[in-house]
Design an enzyme around this catalytic site. Structure first.
Site, PDB file in Angstrom:
ATOM      1  N   ARG A  52      -0.357   6.031 -15.225  1.00 33.23           N
ATOM      2  CA  ARG A  52       1.014   5.410 -15.399  1.00 33.23           C
ATOM      3  C   ARG A  52       1.160   5.376 -16.766  1.00 33.23           C
ATOM      4  NH1 ARG A  52       2.831   5.476 -10.669  1.00 33.23           N
ATOM      5  NH2 ARG A  52       1.501   4.684  -8.777  1.00 33.23           N
ATOM      6  N   ASP A  92       4.175  -1.486 -10.589  1.00 34.27           N
ATOM      7  CA  ASP A  92       3.860  -0.027 -11.326  1.00 34.27           C
ATOM      8  C   ASP A  92       5.008   0.172 -12.141  1.00 34.27           C
ATOM      9  OD1 ASP A  92       1.480  -0.337  -9.550  1.00 34.27           O
ATOM     10  OD2 ASP A  92       2.047   1.252  -8.163  1.00 34.27           O
ATOM     11  N   SER A 148      -3.153  -9.668  -5.752  1.00 35.19           N
ATOM     12  CA  SER A 148      -2.971  -8.246  -5.217  1.00 35.19           C
ATOM     13  C   SER A 148      -2.627  -8.357  -3.709  1.00 35.19           C
ATOM     14  CB  SER A 148      -4.237  -7.473  -5.297  1.00 35.19           C
ATOM     15  OG  SER A 148      -3.727  -6.199  -4.661  1.00 35.19           O
ATOM     16  N   LYS A 203       2.448   8.054  -2.474  1.00 34.80           N
ATOM     17  CA  LYS A 203       0.948   7.411  -2.614  1.00 34.80           C
ATOM     18  C   LYS A 203       0.688   6.495  -1.708  1.00 34.80           C
ATOM     19  CE  LYS A 203      -0.747   5.268  -6.281  1.00 34.80           C
ATOM     20  NZ  LYS A 203      -1.826   4.032  -5.958  1.00 34.80           N
ATOM     21  N   LYS A 224      -4.860  -3.960 -13.144  1.00 32.95           N
ATOM     22  CA  LYS A 224      -4.626  -2.515 -12.485  1.00 32.95           C
ATOM     23  C   LYS A 224      -5.733  -1.554 -13.096  1.00 32.95           C
ATOM     24  CE  LYS A 224      -0.883  -3.614 -10.523  1.00 32.95           C
ATOM     25  NZ  LYS A 224      -0.893  -4.098  -8.862  1.00 32.95           N
ATOM     26  N   GLN A 257      -2.835  -5.846  -2.029  1.00 34.88           N
ATOM     27  CA  GLN A 257      -3.561  -4.914  -1.205  1.00 34.88           C
ATOM     28  C   GLN A 257      -4.486  -5.792  -0.470  1.00 34.88           C
ATOM     29  OE1 GLN A 257      -5.100  -2.755  -4.664  1.00 34.88           O
ATOM     30  NE2 GLN A 257      -3.520  -1.261  -4.471  1.00 34.88           N
ATOM     31  N   ARG A 260      -1.950   4.802   3.625  1.00 31.67           N
ATOM     32  CA  ARG A 260      -1.680   3.827   4.796  1.00 31.67           C
ATOM     33  C   ARG A 260      -1.690   4.919   5.928  1.00 31.67           C
ATOM     34  NH1 ARG A 260       0.038   1.145   0.959  1.00 31.67           N
ATOM     35  NH2 ARG A 260       0.293  -1.135   0.836  1.00 31.67           N
TER      36      ARG A 260
END
Ligand SMILES: O=C(O)C1=C[C@@H](OP(=O)(O)O)[C@@H](O)[C@H](O)C1
Ligand SMILES: C=C(OP(=O)(O)O)C(=O)O
Length: 425
Positions: free
Chosen positions: A386, A315, A167, A21, A342, A169, A26
């Site tokens: 998840r 995760d 994060s 994922k 999350k 990200q 990306r």
């Protein structure tokens, strides 16, 4: 949709792990930013990655989707302002990375990102602050640091700092857009740096698309520094590797039950932090043979307790939590305070749902202490993919588990149920 999960005896066969994922997000973005036509082989088309793909289309890139590849006509950085708001649904990676990308659109235009109820709770404030220092006009529409996010075109560049404890990200976001800033970008990540492998994955992808950068991580834990000069992404032919996070459910099932299974498309030299799942099941007692592109697991289903810090692999929290619940003795997970931000607060919700199936759990700010034995019951998924997949695996071991609102595995692993059926026949 509710899922009723019953006990199975064994896990066996040969199966291919779904595509990553994180790498798919990306690759879609890098190809959309590149000059010319890229070929992306074996991409993941899940709800989250499609949110990124469709957002990139709205920003001006052209995608031709085939089952085994995606051909992308890039924008060379000349992205356009979408006609409407962009809805990235449940995907934190999309809203975080694309917020910086939208800032390279022509000045005076605005891009608006929104998403589902969960997405609209995801923290964005550190990214907003860091981009503001780089000359970007970006706000949270309700001024509460969460989406909807409004980004104005115009990315000057310069120097900015960001804290690394919420994060990674945010860091990937600035790094992916930085090549199209007017001036060089220096990004200093301060303090604790969680989920760092994902930033290394970002650097690996942008480098495959021709971007040069410098970095200095020798001053960690105080700070890590990244430097990128203005330049253009080049199109390329890029293959997306398998996903250790998605594979963690098959790996956990193989460890928990009697098994003999080969999982292909998992690279030994992968940069994915979630690769640690292989060491985890080994430490718990499973036998794992790793070769260049696949892993072979054998287990008798009896697992030992252990302790682990998952700061670089948040995760895995639900997967590792259910493994610990089925192990003998008491185990501890630490380092995952950021898993509270999350799709749901995964630290709290894992604790609550393990307790509801009979497990003794102690919750602390950055983790959980878990001691068996689960008996079964009804599990709330909180619409978190998840949670569904992890508790499904626990159900295969103990039976009598009903998972509520279970269809959301689509977010990252659309054929999860077929794959699990295939290996448990
Ligand atoms: O960059 C990425 O692809 C991701 C980074 C991680 O998030 P954080 O950096 O917020 O921990 C991870 O949890 C997420 O599933 C994917
Ligand atoms: C946290 C996750 O993804 P995202 O941040 O992209 O929503 C995840 O897949 O577990």
């Amino acid at each position: 949709m509710d899922l009723q999960v019953e006990k199975v005896d064994k896990v066996c066969g040969e199966i291919k792990a779904p595509a990553s994922k994180s790498y798919s997000h990306r690759a879609f973005i890098a190809a959309a930013l590149a000059e010319g036509q890229s070929i992306l082989r074996d991409p993941l088309y899940s709800e989250d990655t499609l949110a990124t793909l469709q957002a990139c289309e709205k920003l001006g890139a052209l995608f031709q989707r085939f089952p085994d590849k995606c051909i992308v006509q890039g924008t060379a950085g000349y992205i356009r302002t979408p006609e409407n708001v962009i809805d990235v649904k449940n995907s934190g990676t999309s809203v975080r990375i694309l917020s910086s990308v939208a800032a390279i659109a022509p000045r005076a235009n605005y891009t608006i990102f929104t998403g589902d109820e969960s997405l609209r709770t995801r923290p964005m404030q550190y990214l907003i602050n860091a981009l503001t220092n780089l000359g970007v006009t970006i706000v949270s529409s309700q001024n509460n640091g969460t989406p909807p996010i409004i980004v104005k075109g115009g990315f000057d560049g310069g120097k900015t700092d960001i804290k690394g404890n919420v994060s990674s990200q945010f860091i990937s976001s600035i790094l992916m857009a930085a090549p199209y800033a007017k001036r060089p970008v220096t990004l200093n990540v301060k303090g604790k740096f969680v989920s760092k492998p994902y930033v290394n994955m970002t650097l690996s992808v942008i480098s495959k698309f021709g971007i040069d950068f410098e970095y200095d991580t020798s001053n960690q834990p105080e700070y890590s520094s990244y430097y990128i000069e203005p330049q253009t992404y080049e199109c390329t032919d890029y293959t997306i590797e398998g996903d250790y996070s998605s594979a963690s459910y098959m790996i956990a099932a193989a460890a928990l039950l009697k098994s003999d299974i080969i999982i292909k498309n998992l690279y030994e030299d992968s940069m994915q932090g979630d690769k640690v799942i292989v060491d985890i099941i080994r430490r718990m007692g499973a036998e794992v043979e790793v070769s260049e592109t696949e892993i072979h697991i054998k287990s008798d289903g009896n697992l030992k307790a252990f302790d682990i810090n998952l700061a670089n692999a948040p995760d895995l929290l639900p997967t590792v939590a259910i493994l610990m619940a089925a192990a003998d003795g008491s185990s501890t997970i630490t380092g995952v305070e950021h898993a509270r931000f999350k799709e749901t607060d995964r630290v709290h919700n894992c604790a609550a749902e393990l307790a509801s199936v009979g497990v003794d759990v102690e919750e602390f700010q950055d983790g959980l202490k878990i001691s068996g034995k689960p008996t079964g019951g009804i599990v709330n998924s909180y619409l978190d993919h998840r949670m569904v997949m992890a508790f499904y695996v626990l159900g295969l071991k103990i039976g009598h588990i009903t998972i509520q609102d279970a269809a959301c595995y689509d977010v990252s692993f659309p054929n999860f149920l077929e794959v699990m059926d295939q290996i448990t026949q």
